[in-house]
Design a protein around this motif. Structure first.
Motif, PDB file in Angstrom:
ATOM      1  N   ARG A 126       0.808  -1.212   0.000  1.00 58.24           N
ATOM      2  CA  ARG A 126       0.000   0.000   0.000  1.00 58.24           C
ATOM      3  C   ARG A 126       0.850   1.275   0.000  1.00 58.24           C
ATOM      4  N   GLU A 127       2.128   1.169   0.368  1.00 57.03           N
ATOM      5  CA  GLU A 127       3.029   2.325   0.320  1.00 57.03           C
ATOM      6  C   GLU A 127       3.977   2.243  -0.871  1.00 57.03           C
ATOM      7  N   GLN A 128       3.791   1.225  -1.728  1.00 59.43           N
ATOM      8  CA  GLN A 128       4.634   1.055  -2.908  1.00 59.43           C
ATOM      9  C   GLN A 128       3.897   1.582  -4.142  1.00 59.43           C
TER      10      GLN A 128
END
Length: 592
Positions: A126-128
């Motif tokens: 989700r942070e990539q």
């Protein structure tokens, strides 16, 4: 990935992934049952009882319901009731219908891809890059190394295990964020079911803290403590397993086809296992050629002095060193290396002897690490060379897709699979044995004499290969001897059965076969005698006696033929044996 007002969002990505997962494997629907499918489906008496057989499945070891249990030989008790229960329920409604079984495997794979995508997209990445989950799952869906798991009905246990572990990880992550007891219990229960499907699920205990550390920034201590409940679940599973199958997990196996390191020294076994780890990685990058069988002696033993071992060891140690060096940086490469090593550990033969040196199905979970790495590399390259990166990715996806569809065709039926894979695994004892059996079974039903002879010659060819690549085993000589016997090459059959008799003279099958051929050679000697071919007749009698030195009539006629050649010395020696074996045997000069 935007065109006008259209956005290639999560819903579209998910639909495309499921479509590809089904489309690339739809050709397996029309396949038959093959290999171990007979153990878990077509010849499993508990599964054959449908829902009524579930209590027996739960209370017995994995293979207890197989009708030919005495033919199996492997180390370690297996307790996998969930996979068999699923097949029993399927049998209740559809019977042993291969089309239904293959369709279920395809749908399970599609479900797995969907769940994996949701896990990666919503939590892990989700942070990539927002498309990293999509490309990762796309690579996983098309990778040819997964064909065995999808095309082989028995391997539905691999699919179910991974599905359960994905659900377990998803719910445990949700619990770690929202402190939901319900999610926590669901996660533990799914992990327990995964253990009851395949023992390899135990590596999940190491994966959970790895995920929490790398992607949720928990401390090492906190991440490890989170896995303690999983350890208790595993202990509970082991207690249940002990109650059902006992402690005979590591029964010795004397069959090299089920104990591939049986003839290896300790250093050879170690060096070969390290090399096979390297080979696993190689198959992820270059899945060719593929085979269902890599057993003895397809991957020959190597020693610690071998360059293959040295290079493999250097690579493995380098990867592990890099993983730990970048561990604190929480790099994706470090995660992928550790994930691969953890998930492959239980099937590497370093922990327990699993009965085969290498199998493509064992890469099913570990291959996720490869897909993540390649997807990450793609987006890294895309930042500077967008067109080049896209071309390379499309090329890989097309290449893998074509290979997957083509490889699926080999799993059409038992004969197609064996005769396809013997090309890529020509030195496997087991696959040569399978090929031999295929052509011998064809002989039994074939009425055309020319085709019969052709099949026998092919069986003999594969049998000769078995003898060449395998240490001396009486049964192999006996099987090959029968092939030449039916080809009317009694001399070759006699030679092989004599070797079999020498290796295991007390074996009943060897003794019986030797007596049969001794009688045949005796009769052939009589025929040659009638044609006045005394020298050839003598050779037949001698071979007959070598196989069965109690064949009185062979001794008697041998002496008679020597007598006709005026060799009274050897004639008297032969007749002395007649008297020893049967003092009441009559001697008639008119016989000669």
């Amino acid at each position: 990935m935007r065109s006008g007002s259209f956005t290639f969002g999560i819903k579209h990505q998910l639909i495309l992934l499921v479509f590809i997962a089904i489309g690339l494997n739809v050709n397996t629907i029309f396949h038959e049952y093959v290999l171990d499918d007979v153990i878990v489906m077509t010849e499993n008496k508990f599964v054959g009882e449908g829902i009524k057989g579930i209590p027996k499945i739960i209370s017995q070891s994995y293979v207890k319901g197989y009708n030919k249990l005495d033919e199996l030989e492997f180390s370690g008790g297996r307790y996998r009731p969930v996979a068999l229960i699923a097949l029993a329920i399927e049998y209740q409604f559809f019977g042993a219908n291969p089309m239904v079984s293959h369709l279920i495997n395809i749908l399970l794979f599609a479900l797995l891809i969907a769940l994996l995508y949701k896990l990666l997209q919503a939590y892990i990445f989700r942070e990539q890059n927002k498309y990293l989950a999509f490309v990762t799952c796309l690579l996983f869906a098309v990778h040819p190394i997964h064909t065995e798991v999808i095309a082989n009905v028995k391997s539905s246990d691999e699919l179910i295990t991974f599905i359960l572990l994905i659900i377990s990880l998803t719910t445990l992550i949700q619990h770690s964020e929202k402190k939901s007891i319900a999610k926590f219990l669901i996660g533990l229960f799914c992990f327990f079911l995964a253990l009851l499907t395949r023992e390899t699920a135990v590596t999940f205990i190491g994966i959970v803290p790895l995920v929490l550390y790398f992607f949720f920034y928990q401390s090492i201590k906190k991440a490890v403590l989170f896995s303690i409940p999983l350890i208790f679940v595993f202990i509970g599973y082991m207690l249940l397993r002990y109650m059902i199958v006992g402690i005979n997990y590591f029964n010795p196996v004397n069959d090299v086809t089920n104990a591939p390191y049986l003839y290896a020294t300790a250093t050879e076994a170690f060096a070969t296992k390290v090399f096979i780890l390297f080979k696993y990685i190689g198959l992820l990058f270059f899945p060719y050629p593929l085979s269902f069988e890599y057993g003895f002696n397809q991957i020959p033993y190597i020693d610690v002095k071998s360059m293959s071992f040295i290079l493999s060891l250097v690579l493995m140690l380098s990867l592990i060193a890099y993983a730990f060096f970048t561990f604190k940086k929480r790099s994706l490469a470090s995660f992928c290396i550790l994930y691969f090593m953890i998930t492959i550990s239980l099937v590497s033969n370093f922990v327990v002897d699993i009965g085969t040196p290498l199998a493509e199905r064992f890469l099913f979970q570990p291959s996720l690490a490869f897909c993540i790495l390649v997807a990450t590399f793609f987006f890294t390259v895309q930042k500077k060379f967008k067109i080049l990166a896209n071309v390379i990715l499309i090329f890989i996806l097309l290449l893998f897709s074509v290979k997957t569809v083509h490889r699926n065709g080999a799993w059409k039926n038992y004969e197609t699979l064996v005769l396809t894979d013997i090309i890529s695994s020509p030195n496997s004892v087991r696959i040569n044995q399978f090929a031999t059996n295929i052509f011998l079974s064809k002989v039994k039903i074939e009425e055309n004499k020319k085709l019969k002879e052709e099949y026998l010659k092919k069986a003999a060819g594969y049998g000769e290969q078995m003898i060449k690549i395998c240490p001396p085993i009486p049964d192999l000589y006996m099987r090959l001897g029968y092939t030449y016997f039916y080809l009317f090459d009694y001399t070759k059959a006699a030679e092989l059965w004599k070797k079999g008799c020498g290796l295991e003279p007390t074996e009943l099958a060897v003794e019986k076969a030797s007596e049969v051929l001794s009688t045949v050679l005796y009769k052939q000697g009589n025929s040659l005698y009638e044609q006045e071919k005394l020298d050839e007749a003598i050779l037949c009698y001698q071979k007959s006696i070598e196989l069965n030195n109690k064949n009185v009539e062979a001794w008697y006629n041998l002496g008679g033929n020597y007598f006709l050649k005026n060799d009274t010395t050897n004639a008297n020696k032969a007749w002395c044996h007649v008297k020893e074996l049967n003092p009441h045997h009559s001697f008639k000069k008119e016989d000669f």
